[in-house]
Write a protein that holds these residues in place. Structure first.
Motif, short mmCIF file in Angstrom:
data_model
loop_
_atom_site.label_atom_id
_atom_site.label_comp_id
_atom_site.label_asym_id
_atom_site.label_seq_id
_atom_site.Cartn_x
_atom_site.Cartn_y
_atom_site.Cartn_z
N GLU A 7 0.83 -1.20 0.00
CA GLU A 7 0.00 0.00 0.00
C GLU A 7 0.87 1.26 0.00
OE1 GLU A 7 -2.39 -0.51 3.48
OE2 GLU A 7 -3.77 -1.87 2.47
N ASP A 8 0.35 2.31 -0.64
CA ASP A 8 1.06 3.59 -0.61
C ASP A 8 1.02 4.16 0.80
OD1 ASP A 8 1.59 3.60 -3.31
OD2 ASP A 8 -0.24 4.69 -3.83
N LYS A 9 2.10 4.79 1.18
CA LYS A 9 2.16 5.45 2.49
C LYS A 9 2.30 6.94 2.25
CE LYS A 9 4.19 1.49 4.71
NZ LYS A 9 5.30 0.94 5.45
N ILE A 47 -18.18 13.60 -3.73
CA ILE A 47 -18.92 14.85 -3.90
C ILE A 47 -18.38 15.63 -5.09
CG2 ILE A 47 -19.28 17.15 -2.87
CD1 ILE A 47 -19.52 15.64 -0.14
N LYS A 48 -17.07 15.58 -5.29
CA LYS A 48 -16.44 16.27 -6.42
C LYS A 48 -16.59 15.52 -7.72
CE LYS A 48 -12.58 18.48 -5.63
NZ LYS A 48 -11.20 18.80 -5.26
N GLY A 49 -17.13 14.30 -7.67
CA GLY A 49 -17.32 13.51 -8.87
C GLY A 49 -16.11 12.71 -9.31
N VAL A 50 -15.15 12.52 -8.40
CA VAL A 50 -13.95 11.77 -8.71
C VAL A 50 -14.20 10.29 -8.47
CG1 VAL A 50 -11.53 11.40 -8.09
CG2 VAL A 50 -12.48 13.73 -8.09
N GLN A 51 -13.92 9.47 -9.48
CA GLN A 51 -14.08 8.03 -9.37
C GLN A 51 -12.80 7.44 -8.77
OE1 GLN A 51 -16.81 6.13 -10.06
NE2 GLN A 51 -15.67 4.38 -9.29
N LEU A 52 -12.90 6.81 -7.64
CA LEU A 52 -11.75 6.18 -7.01
C LEU A 52 -11.72 4.70 -7.40
CD1 LEU A 52 -12.12 7.74 -3.45
CD2 LEU A 52 -10.53 8.44 -5.25
N GLU A 53 -10.53 4.16 -7.51
CA GLU A 53 -10.39 2.73 -7.80
C GLU A 53 -10.84 1.92 -6.61
OE1 GLU A 53 -6.56 1.48 -9.15
OE2 GLU A 53 -6.29 3.31 -10.33
N ALA A 54 -11.46 0.78 -6.88
CA ALA A 54 -11.84 -0.13 -5.79
C ALA A 54 -10.60 -0.78 -5.25
CB ALA A 54 -12.81 -1.18 -6.32
N SER A 55 -10.55 -0.93 -3.91
CA SER A 55 -9.37 -1.56 -3.32
C SER A 55 -9.55 -3.03 -3.17
CB SER A 55 -9.05 -0.95 -1.98
OG SER A 55 -10.20 -0.68 -1.22
#
Length: 55
Positions: A7-9, A47-55
């Motif tokens: 994971e990124d830190k 809220i900003k409409g940014v699609q995050l990758e599923a973890s």
């Protein structure tokens, strides 16, 4: 290799008083501080409409 090592830190400085507020909210939500911060970021990004990758 453990998942945690993959994971990124990210080190972050918080304004005065934020740590305590996050700690209290995390306790109320039965989450770690890290999980609480991630949940808050996820809500803000959605809220900003940014699609995050599923973890």
């Amino acid at each position: 290799m453990q998942k945690r090592q993959l994971e990124d830190k990210f080190m972050m400085r918080l304004p005065d008083g934020w740590r305590d507020a996050i700690k209290m909210e995390a306790k109320r939500s039965h989450r770690s501080m890290n999980a609480e911060i991630l949940a808050a970021i996820e809500v803000a990004m959605r809220i900003k409409g940014v699609q995050l990758e599923a973890s």
